[in-house]
Design a protein around this motif. Structure first.
Motif, mmCIF file in Angstrom:
data_model
loop_
_atom_site.group_PDB
_atom_site.id
_atom_site.type_symbol
_atom_site.label_atom_id
_atom_site.label_comp_id
_atom_site.label_asym_id
_atom_site.label_seq_id
_atom_site.Cartn_x
_atom_site.Cartn_y
_atom_site.Cartn_z
ATOM 1 N N THR A 273 0.845 -1.194 0.000
ATOM 2 C CA THR A 273 0.000 0.000 0.000
ATOM 3 C C THR A 273 0.882 1.247 0.000
ATOM 4 N N LEU A 274 1.926 1.197 0.811
ATOM 5 C CA LEU A 274 2.842 2.329 0.878
ATOM 6 C C LEU A 274 3.558 2.564 -0.442
ATOM 7 N N ILE A 275 3.945 1.469 -1.100
ATOM 8 C CA ILE A 275 4.622 1.589 -2.392
ATOM 9 C C ILE A 275 3.697 2.303 -3.371
ATOM 10 N N TYR A 276 2.426 1.859 -3.406
ATOM 11 C CA TYR A 276 1.443 2.482 -4.300
ATOM 12 C C TYR A 276 1.283 3.968 -3.962
ATOM 13 N N GLU A 277 1.114 4.255 -2.674
ATOM 14 C CA GLU A 277 0.918 5.646 -2.233
ATOM 15 C C GLU A 277 2.135 6.504 -2.589
ATOM 16 N N PHE A 278 3.297 5.912 -2.430
ATOM 17 C CA PHE A 278 4.532 6.630 -2.743
ATOM 18 C C PHE A 278 4.570 7.017 -4.221
ATOM 19 N N TYR A 279 4.275 6.042 -5.083
ATOM 20 C CA TYR A 279 4.251 6.330 -6.517
ATOM 21 C C TYR A 279 3.201 7.388 -6.832
ATOM 22 N N LYS A 280 2.027 7.210 -6.263
ATOM 23 C CA LYS A 280 0.917 8.115 -6.565
ATOM 24 C C LYS A 280 1.281 9.549 -6.204
ATOM 25 N N LYS A 281 1.831 9.714 -5.022
ATOM 26 C CA LYS A 281 2.219 11.063 -4.593
ATOM 27 C C LYS A 281 3.337 11.606 -5.457
ATOM 28 N N SER A 282 4.277 10.717 -5.808
ATOM 29 C CA SER A 282 5.451 11.163 -6.564
ATOM 30 C C SER A 282 5.114 11.598 -7.981
ATOM 31 N N SER B 25 -10.822 -2.746 -0.595
ATOM 32 C CA SER B 25 -9.452 -2.356 -0.357
ATOM 33 C C SER B 25 -8.541 -3.406 -0.991
ATOM 34 N N PRO B 26 -7.729 -2.953 -1.972
ATOM 35 C CA PRO B 26 -6.865 -3.885 -2.709
ATOM 36 C C PRO B 26 -5.711 -4.375 -1.826
ATOM 37 N N ASN B 27 -4.988 -5.371 -2.325
ATOM 38 C CA ASN B 27 -3.743 -5.744 -1.635
ATOM 39 C C ASN B 27 -2.537 -5.067 -2.297
ATOM 40 N N TYR B 28 -2.806 -4.276 -3.339
ATOM 41 C CA TYR B 28 -1.769 -3.512 -4.042
ATOM 42 C C TYR B 28 -0.624 -4.390 -4.501
ATOM 43 N N TRP B 29 -0.985 -5.585 -5.022
ATOM 44 C CA TRP B 29 0.051 -6.541 -5.443
ATOM 45 C C TRP B 29 1.042 -5.909 -6.408
ATOM 46 N N LEU B 30 0.516 -5.259 -7.453
ATOM 47 C CA LEU B 30 1.382 -4.560 -8.402
ATOM 48 C C LEU B 30 0.873 -3.137 -8.579
ATOM 49 N N SER B 31 1.755 -2.179 -8.391
ATOM 50 C CA SER B 31 1.408 -0.784 -8.660
ATOM 51 C C SER B 31 1.515 -0.538 -10.161
ATOM 52 N N SER B 32 0.427 -0.096 -10.755
ATOM 53 C CA SER B 32 0.430 0.105 -12.201
ATOM 54 C C SER B 32 -0.059 1.505 -12.547
ATOM 55 N N LEU B 33 0.340 1.947 -13.722
ATOM 56 C CA LEU B 33 -0.111 3.272 -14.163
ATOM 57 C C LEU B 33 -0.408 3.250 -15.653
ATOM 58 N N VAL B 34 -1.164 4.226 -16.096
ATOM 59 C CA VAL B 34 -1.348 4.436 -17.530
ATOM 60 C C VAL B 34 -0.936 5.860 -17.890
ATOM 61 N N LEU B 35 -0.444 5.991 -19.124
ATOM 62 C CA LEU B 35 -0.054 7.295 -19.646
ATOM 63 C C LEU B 35 -1.174 7.810 -20.545
ATOM 64 N N ASP B 36 -1.397 9.112 -20.526
ATOM 65 C CA ASP B 36 -2.405 9.700 -21.422
ATOM 66 C C ASP B 36 -2.072 9.382 -22.873
#
Ligand SMILES: *Cc1c(COP(=O)(O)O)cnc(C)c1O
Length: 381
Positions: free
Chosen positions: A246-255, A272-283
């Motif tokens: 969760t912290l890893i996800y939050e860290f990326y999100k904030k960053s 509430s997810p287990n945040y197994w993999l933090s993922s993102l999409v680009l516009d």
């Protein structure tokens, strides 16, 4: 994050009691402890998540020529067992809100195929699909749901653990999952007949007779006592891992919050997810493409991956039907695949490691490095 070495205790116990052969105390213990964790009475520990899906399909009576609806945006292990039974997968698109199976696309599939034998619903990257919305569709037809919770152990949907949201749930303990037995899986079901039958099939379908007698086709799908011992130890650190993920996800999100072209995978309010993999999409309009990020990270020996390539785009399934949640020409799963990346999310990453990842990506976008003080997650890290 240091591992506590609980695994060694259980594995050593298996050696000390000479219980290295299949089955034994750790298998029973692992089943019981996982079942307790998710809030169910019965579980069957198996060699893999794929094996668990295979036996779940058999348990709901899938046979040659039957239609099985499947999430398209997933790993092949979700779907291959449909082919083991010579059944026919029909792929269902995702929606943007959940990245999981779209109830709209699912309803479209029923118009063409009104009597599928089962629906395999995936909880992608550790977040539950929207089961109430999906059930609203499947209940009209009475189709059983096989919940592929391979990636989502410990995540919840409206307060209920994933794995418990379908008629049969499956988990994976493959090396890349949130907890691992090096290889393993589990099938859970409220109906004990189903878990008993899974254990029967998984041990070569041995009839109750003084000699080896078989009236049904069996498999060698039961987990070993050693692997189960590792699983018992891993289960003890599951909550800690979820917290860290969760912290890893939050860290990326904030960053990345000041980079408009980056959106993190949505987190749905229903659970509430287990945040197994933090993922993102680009516009779409973004001049930086996923491959640019993957390559930039690779130059520093950091591994990142594209989003799963949807099953309906795979050569293996090129002749399979697919139902988009948008229109004929485009689909959400394909769009996410084209624009998405899974970031490094291992719980062994330190804050410094995460800062390196973030620094490389921010630099691509012409942004300066962030000071840790500007991200209030460091308090917890
Ligand atoms: C890992 C995975 C599987 C397969 O699990 P194994 O234990 O590797 O066989 C199935 N479905 C999904 C969504 C997965 O991520």
């Amino acid at each position: 994050m240091s591992e506590q070495g609980y695994e060694k205790e259980f594995v050593n116990e298996a050696f000390d009691t000479n219980w290295i052969a299949p089955l034994g105390l750790n298998v029973d213990g692992f089943e019981k402890e996982l079942a307790e964790y998710v809030g169910i009475d019965h579980a069957a520990a198996l060699t893999s998540g794929t094996a668990a899906i295979h036996l779940a399909l058999k348990a709901v009576g899938v046979r040659e020529g039957d239609i099985v609806f499947c999430s398209s945006l997933t790993f092949a292990g979700s779907v291959n067992p449909v082919l083991y039974e010579k059944a026919i997968p029909v792929f269902i698109d995702s929606d943007y809100e959940t990245w999981n199976m779209s109830p709209v696309a699912l309803a479209k599939a029923y118009e063409k195929y009104p009597s599928p034998k089962a629906v395999i619903v995936v909880n992608l990257y550790g977040q539950a699909a929207d089961y109430d919305a999906i059930r609203e569709v499947t209940d009209k037809y009475g189709t059983p749901i096989i919940e592929d919770a391979a990636e989502s152990l410990g995540a919840t949907y409206k307060g209920i653990q994933t794995g418990m949201l379908g008629d049969i749930g499956i988990f994976s303990f493959n090396g890349n999952k949130i907890i691992t037995t090096s290889g393993g899986g589990m099938l859970v079901c409220k109906n004990e007949d189903v878990t008993q039958k899974a254990k029967f099939w998984a041990t070569q379908a041995r009839d109750n007779a003084p000699w080896y007698q078989h009236s049904e086709l069996g498999y060698n799908y039961r987990i070993s006592n050693i692997a189960a011992g590792i699983g018992r130890g891993q289960l003890k650190v599951l909550n800690e891992r979820i917290e860290y993920k969760t912290l890893i996800y939050e860290f990326y999100k904030k960053s990345f919050s000041d980079i408009a072209e980056i959106q993190m995978m949505p987190v749905c309010e229903y659970g509430s997810p287990n945040y197994w993999l933090s993922s993102l999409v680009l516009d779409n309009s973004c001049f930086i493409k996923p491959n640019d990020i993957i390559r930039a990270l690779a130059t520093k020996n950091i591994e990142s991956r594209p989003i799963w390539k949807p099953m309906h785009m795979q050569p293996l399934f090129s002749s399979s039907a697919f139902f988009s949640s948008r229109n004929e020409e485009s689909s959400v799963s394909e769009d996410l695949f084209n624009r998405g990346i899974c970031l490094p999310s291992d719980t062994k990453m330190t804050l410094e490691d995460m800062q390196v990842v973030v620094g490389i990506i921010r630099k691509l976008f012409g942004k300066t490095e962030l000071h840790r003080e500007s991200l209030d997650v460091q308090k917890v890290l």
